[in-house]
Design a protein around this motif. Structure first.
Motif, PDB file in Angstrom:
ATOM      1  N   GLN A 280      -9.106   0.754   0.603  1.00 50.23           N
ATOM      2  CA  GLN A 280      -9.001   1.497  -0.654  1.00 50.23           C
ATOM      3  C   GLN A 280      -9.268   2.979  -0.419  1.00 50.23           C
ATOM      4  O   GLN A 280      -8.573   3.843  -0.982  1.00 50.23           O
ATOM      5  N   GLU A 281     -10.248   3.300   0.432  1.00 48.16           N
ATOM      6  CA  GLU A 281     -10.513   4.701   0.756  1.00 48.16           C
ATOM      7  C   GLU A 281      -9.311   5.336   1.456  1.00 48.16           C
ATOM      8  O   GLU A 281      -8.983   6.514   1.215  1.00 48.16           O
ATOM      9  N   TRP A 282      -8.661   4.576   2.319  1.00 47.96           N
ATOM     10  CA  TRP A 282      -7.469   5.077   2.995  1.00 47.96           C
ATOM     11  C   TRP A 282      -6.382   5.437   1.992  1.00 47.96           C
ATOM     12  O   TRP A 282      -5.839   6.551   2.011  1.00 47.96           O
ATOM     13  N   LEU A 283      -6.059   4.519   1.078  1.00 51.83           N
ATOM     14  CA  LEU A 283      -5.000   4.791   0.113  1.00 51.83           C
ATOM     15  C   LEU A 283      -5.377   5.913  -0.850  1.00 51.83           C
ATOM     16  O   LEU A 283      -4.518   6.705  -1.256  1.00 51.83           O
ATOM     17  N   ASP A 284      -6.654   6.007  -1.200  1.00 57.08           N
ATOM     18  CA  ASP A 284      -7.080   7.098  -2.069  1.00 57.08           C
ATOM     19  C   ASP A 284      -6.861   8.446  -1.392  1.00 57.08           C
ATOM     20  O   ASP A 284      -6.493   9.434  -2.053  1.00 57.08           O
ATOM     21  N   GLN A 285      -7.090   8.500  -0.067  1.00 57.16           N
ATOM     22  CA  GLN A 285      -6.870   9.751   0.657  1.00 57.16           C
ATOM     23  C   GLN A 285      -5.387  10.116   0.751  1.00 57.16           C
ATOM     24  O   GLN A 285      -5.017  11.285   0.616  1.00 57.16           O
ATOM     25  N   VAL A 286      -4.540   9.136   1.014  1.00 57.93           N
ATOM     26  CA  VAL A 286      -3.139   9.451   1.308  1.00 57.93           C
ATOM     27  C   VAL A 286      -2.247   9.481   0.073  1.00 57.93           C
ATOM     28  O   VAL A 286      -1.111   9.978   0.148  1.00 57.93           O
ATOM     29  N   GLU A 287      -2.724   8.988  -1.049  1.00 57.69           N
ATOM     30  CA  GLU A 287      -1.878   8.941  -2.248  1.00 57.69           C
ATOM     31  C   GLU A 287      -1.301  10.301  -2.629  1.00 57.69           C
ATOM     32  O   GLU A 287      -0.096  10.399  -2.930  1.00 57.69           O
ATOM     33  N   PRO A 288      -2.076  11.408  -2.616  1.00 55.31           N
ATOM     34  CA  PRO A 288      -1.471  12.697  -2.981  1.00 55.31           C
ATOM     35  C   PRO A 288      -0.353  13.121  -2.034  1.00 55.31           C
ATOM     36  O   PRO A 288       0.648  13.704  -2.470  1.00 55.31           O
ATOM     37  N   ILE A 289      -0.514  12.839  -0.742  1.00 52.08           N
ATOM     38  CA  ILE A 289       0.540  13.181   0.224  1.00 52.08           C
ATOM     39  C   ILE A 289       1.776  12.324  -0.032  1.00 52.08           C
ATOM     40  O   ILE A 289       2.909  12.809  -0.011  1.00 52.08           O
ATOM     41  N   LEU A 290       1.547  11.045  -0.285  1.00 56.70           N
ATOM     42  CA  LEU A 290       2.652  10.123  -0.523  1.00 56.70           C
ATOM     43  C   LEU A 290       3.460  10.530  -1.743  1.00 56.70           C
ATOM     44  O   LEU A 290       4.696  10.576  -1.693  1.00 56.70           O
ATOM     45  N   THR A 291       2.792  10.827  -2.835  1.00 62.70           N
ATOM     46  CA  THR A 291       3.534  11.172  -4.051  1.00 62.70           C
ATOM     47  C   THR A 291       4.268  12.509  -3.907  1.00 62.70           C
ATOM     48  O   THR A 291       5.331  12.697  -4.495  1.00 62.70           O
ATOM     49  N   GLU A 292       3.711  13.438  -3.102  1.00 60.83           N
ATOM     50  CA  GLU A 292       4.373  14.729  -2.904  1.00 60.83           C
ATOM     51  C   GLU A 292       5.596  14.606  -1.996  1.00 60.83           C
ATOM     52  O   GLU A 292       6.566  15.351  -2.147  1.00 60.83           O
ATOM     53  N   HIS A 293       5.543  13.663  -1.058  1.00 60.46           N
ATOM     54  CA  HIS A 293       6.632  13.484  -0.091  1.00 60.46           C
ATOM     55  C   HIS A 293       7.189  12.064  -0.214  1.00 60.46           C
ATOM     56  O   HIS A 293       7.400  11.381   0.789  1.00 60.46           O
ATOM     57  N   LEU A 294       7.456  11.645  -1.429  1.00 56.52           N
ATOM     58  CA  LEU A 294       7.766  10.246  -1.708  1.00 56.52           C
ATOM     59  C   LEU A 294       8.984   9.746  -0.944  1.00 56.52           C
ATOM     60  O   LEU A 294       8.994   8.612  -0.445  1.00 56.52           O
ATOM     61  N   THR A 295      10.034  10.567  -0.821  1.00 59.31           N
ATOM     62  CA  THR A 295      11.267  10.078  -0.197  1.00 59.31           C
ATOM     63  C   THR A 295      11.157   9.957   1.322  1.00 59.31           C
ATOM     64  O   THR A 295      12.098   9.498   1.969  1.00 59.31           O
ATOM     65  N   ASP A 296      10.019  10.373   1.905  1.00 61.43           N
ATOM     66  CA  ASP A 296       9.763  10.106   3.322  1.00 61.43           C
ATOM     67  C   ASP A 296       9.131   8.733   3.526  1.00 61.43           C
ATOM     68  O   ASP A 296       8.907   8.324   4.672  1.00 61.43           O
ATOM     69  N   TRP A 297       8.828   8.029   2.421  1.00 65.89           N
ATOM     70  CA  TRP A 297       8.224   6.687   2.504  1.00 65.89           C
ATOM     71  C   TRP A 297       9.363   5.671   2.568  1.00 65.89           C
ATOM     72  O   TRP A 297      10.030   5.401   1.589  1.00 65.89           O
ATOM     73  N   HIS A 298       9.558   5.094   3.748  1.00 70.91           N
ATOM     74  CA  HIS A 298      10.690   4.195   3.978  1.00 70.91           C
ATOM     75  C   HIS A 298      10.290   2.755   3.652  1.00 70.91           C
ATOM     76  O   HIS A 298      10.266   1.894   4.538  1.00 70.91           O
ATOM     77  N   MET A 299      10.005   2.516   2.397  1.00 73.68           N
ATOM     78  CA  MET A 299       9.540   1.193   2.001  1.00 73.68           C
ATOM     79  C   MET A 299      10.608   0.523   1.146  1.00 73.68           C
ATOM     80  O   MET A 299      10.671   0.706  -0.071  1.00 73.68           O
TER      81      MET A 299
END
Length: 325
Positions: A280-299
């Motif tokens: 949970q701490e990991w996802l809390d840290q990376v969530e802002p980066i993920l949402t800012e660069h969403l289309t780089d998430w190849h999911m």
């Protein structure tokens, strides 16, 4: 033509075509796929909607087209890796906020890394083993076996030490020994539970199931787990672009270390709770980066609990995280 032959021909194609032409072909395929209703494109739109909602279907399709172009960039660049020089690989990657991680390695210690399926993790791994620390990881066992062997041998050819997942494979035990025997960096893709033994945490308020490997390694070794998030970034510096042979680069953003609070000798329920806390701490840290660069998430697969098969989910919830992957 089977899937193995398709991949072999793709590797051969990117080696002989000039980069603008080869990359252009891959991006065109990604654009068409992203606008389509193929299952992966539909799922990537659903995944993105939970993080950054868009109101019109046109905007959602435009975003998924951009995402699939980014995904095909990953494949194009990954297939070209064996043909790149060490100088080109070195110039294509930049780290951010890496001082603490480098100091940790300088002290003769190891660390695991928690990654999202973002950017080009194969390029990052090839770079890391020469510029950061000996790098070890896990590869999903694919079907048919020939395809699995192709990707396994490809990643090992980049200088990485790779173990395969699978029942009885003992990948986590092997990685634990590697971390204890010397300096080792073990980045693992954790945003999708492939083993049905993951844990449930929240991403942007939505429950997801994530893999336990990086947190489990931290718990078993007492070493920290570092968030490592890879984004695509155009190389602006002319000299660096010349050395890289391209303007297309990546940045790996290192997060703050996440330490285990319990040892491997604690009770199972205590260890599981600590693994949930670390993820949970990991996802809390990376969530802002993920949402800012969403289309780089190849999911392109189902990761949110709301999308998962109810029977599979019920079985997974009844199972405790396994010690082996």
């Amino acid at each position: 033509m089977n899937i193995v032959e398709v991949f072999r021909r793709a590797v051969g194609l990117v080696k002989v075509l000039p980069e603008p032409l080869g990359r252009g072909i891959f991006r065109a395929i990604g654009t068409v796929a992203g606008w389509s209703n193929m299952s992966g494109s539909v799922q990537v739109r659903k995944n993105y909607q939970r993080l950054v909602p868009l109101h019109s279907m046109l905007a959602q399709r435009r975003r998924s087209a951009k995402a699939l172009r980014s995904y095909m960039d990953y494949y194009y660049e990954a297939f070209r890796l064996p043909a790149l020089t060490p100088q080109q690989i070195g110039a294509r990657v930049r780290l951010q906020n890496d001082e603490g991680l480098r100091e940790h390695f300088a002290q003769g210690k190891s660390a695991s890394g928690a990654l999202l399926h973002m950017g080009n993790w194969d390029l990052a791994g090839a770079w890391a083993t020469d510029h950061l620390a000996p790098t070890f990881s896990i590869a999903e066992k694919l079907e048919p076996p020939e395809l699995s062997d192709l990707f396994l041998n490809f990643r090992r050819s980049l200088g990485l030490t790779i173990y395969q997942t699978g029942k009885g494979a003992g990948a986590i035990s092997s990685l634990t020994r590697d971390m204890q025997d010397g300096v080792a960096f073990v980045p693992l893709l954790c945003d999708r539970d492939l083993s049905a033994s993951g844990v449930e945490v929240n991403l942007a308020g939505h429950p997801v199931r994530v893999a336990v490997g990086a947190a489990l390694l931290a718990q078993r070794t007492g070493e920290p787990m570092y968030p490592a998030t890879i984004i695509n970034q155009r190389i602006a510096d002319d000299d660096r672009a010349k050395r890289a042979g391209t303007r297309n680069g990546i940045v790996c953003i290192i997060g703050d270390p996440i330490y285990p609070n319990v040892s491997r000798d604690a009770e199972a329920r205590v260890r599981e709770a600590d693994i949930i806390r670390m993820n949970q701490e990991w996802l809390d840290q990376v969530e802002p980066i993920l949402t800012e660069h969403l289309t780089d998430w190849h999911m392109l697969q189902k990761v949110f609990v709301e999308d998962l098969d109810p029977e599979r989910l019920a079985r997974a919830r009844r199972a405790a995280p396994k010690e082996e992957l």
